[in-house]
Enzyme design. Structure first.
Site, PDB file in Angstrom:
ATOM      1  N   ARG A  50       0.882  -1.171   0.000  1.00 63.72           N
ATOM      2  CA  ARG A  50       0.000   0.000   0.000  1.00 63.72           C
ATOM      3  C   ARG A  50       0.913   1.212   0.000  1.00 63.72           C
ATOM      4  O   ARG A  50       1.801   1.316   0.850  1.00 63.72           O
ATOM      5  CB  ARG A  50      -0.885  -0.030   1.249  1.00 63.72           C
ATOM      6  CG  ARG A  50      -1.709   1.215   1.494  1.00 63.72           C
ATOM      7  CD  ARG A  50      -2.838   1.292   0.480  1.00 63.72           C
ATOM      8  NE  ARG A  50      -3.931   2.139   0.870  1.00 63.72           N
ATOM      9  CZ  ARG A  50      -3.915   3.457   0.865  1.00 63.72           C
ATOM     10  NH1 ARG A  50      -2.836   4.122   0.532  1.00 63.72           N
ATOM     11  NH2 ARG A  50      -4.986   4.131   1.218  1.00 63.72           N
ATOM     12  N   GLU A  58     -11.126   5.372  -5.360  1.00 59.55           N
ATOM     13  CA  GLU A  58     -11.551   3.984  -5.509  1.00 59.55           C
ATOM     14  C   GLU A  58     -11.867   3.730  -6.978  1.00 59.55           C
ATOM     15  O   GLU A  58     -12.151   4.663  -7.740  1.00 59.55           O
ATOM     16  CB  GLU A  58     -12.788   3.712  -4.645  1.00 59.55           C
ATOM     17  CG  GLU A  58     -12.531   3.851  -3.153  1.00 59.55           C
ATOM     18  CD  GLU A  58     -11.519   2.857  -2.626  1.00 59.55           C
ATOM     19  OE1 GLU A  58     -11.549   1.679  -3.039  1.00 59.55           O
ATOM     20  OE2 GLU A  58     -10.693   3.247  -1.787  1.00 59.55           O
ATOM     21  N   ARG A  92      -0.871  -5.467   4.568  1.00 64.31           N
ATOM     22  CA  ARG A  92      -0.106  -5.007   3.415  1.00 64.31           C
ATOM     23  C   ARG A  92       1.093  -4.218   3.931  1.00 64.31           C
ATOM     24  O   ARG A  92       1.017  -3.552   4.958  1.00 64.31           O
ATOM     25  CB  ARG A  92      -0.950  -4.075   2.527  1.00 64.31           C
ATOM     26  CG  ARG A  92      -2.158  -4.724   1.908  1.00 64.31           C
ATOM     27  CD  ARG A  92      -2.997  -3.718   1.170  1.00 64.31           C
ATOM     28  NE  ARG A  92      -3.530  -2.725   2.107  1.00 64.31           N
ATOM     29  CZ  ARG A  92      -4.457  -1.825   1.794  1.00 64.31           C
ATOM     30  NH1 ARG A  92      -4.942  -1.759   0.576  1.00 64.31           N
ATOM     31  NH2 ARG A  92      -4.896  -0.963   2.702  1.00 64.31           N
TER      32      ARG A  92
END
Length: 167
Positions: A50, A58, A92
């Site tokens: 990330r 998004e 992540r």
């Protein structure tokens, strides 16, 4: 023969010592969206990364596809260095991506395809915080990318609204 990647790593370690203990070097295998990638290191280990300090639209938001495609064109299939410090709640790696001497995270903000994610700025190296904020302000002032839409909803609010509608 000296490996060029080792030279780059040494150079990087001199430039960014705050990340030196946890760098990952590898090839970007997949760009998931404008702030998440999959990377494989030289040992074949897969990492979900990330991008630290940014939040991109998004995929179902305006500029979501543009953000992903820009990141994909910048780094997919290329060898990068991930300066990392920790993992997020989804396990992540949180990382600052370098392609040669380019801070990819900062580039995404400068192109108006991500916000400086100030909610989690404590995870960033302190010297990056004002740089990322200034890049966001410049993109905003010049109506670059998502800043060309004055009614744009930040992705963290978008996600929160979706959760309220679909508990």
């Amino acid at each position: 023969m000296i490996n060029i990647y080792r030279i780059l790593l040494l150079l990087f370690l001199c430039i960014a010592p705050a990340y030196a203990a946890a760098d990952i070097i590898g090839v970007v295998k997949k760009v998931v969206d404008g702030d998440t990638i999959h990377l494989t290191d030289d040992n074949g280990k897969l990492y979900k990364v990330r991008l630290l300090g940014i939040d991109a639209p998004e995929m179902d938001q305006s500029f979501g596809i543009e953000s992903r495609e820009t990141l994909k064109n910048l780094i997919e299939g290329k060898r990068v260095i991930i300066g990392t410090r920790k993992k997020d709640r989804y396990k992540r790696i949180l990382g600052k991506i370098f392609l040669e001497d380019m801070d990819v995270n900062l580039t995404m903000i400068s192109k108006g395809l991500a916000w400086h994610y100030k909610l989690y700025k404590r995870d960033q190296v302190k010297r990056d915080i004002p740089i990322y904020s200034e890049a966001e302000q410049i993109a905003k002032d010049n109506q670059i990318g998502l800043w060309s839409d004055t009614a744009f909803i930040p992705p963290w609010e978008w996600r929160q609204n979706k959760r309220r509608k679909n508990p």
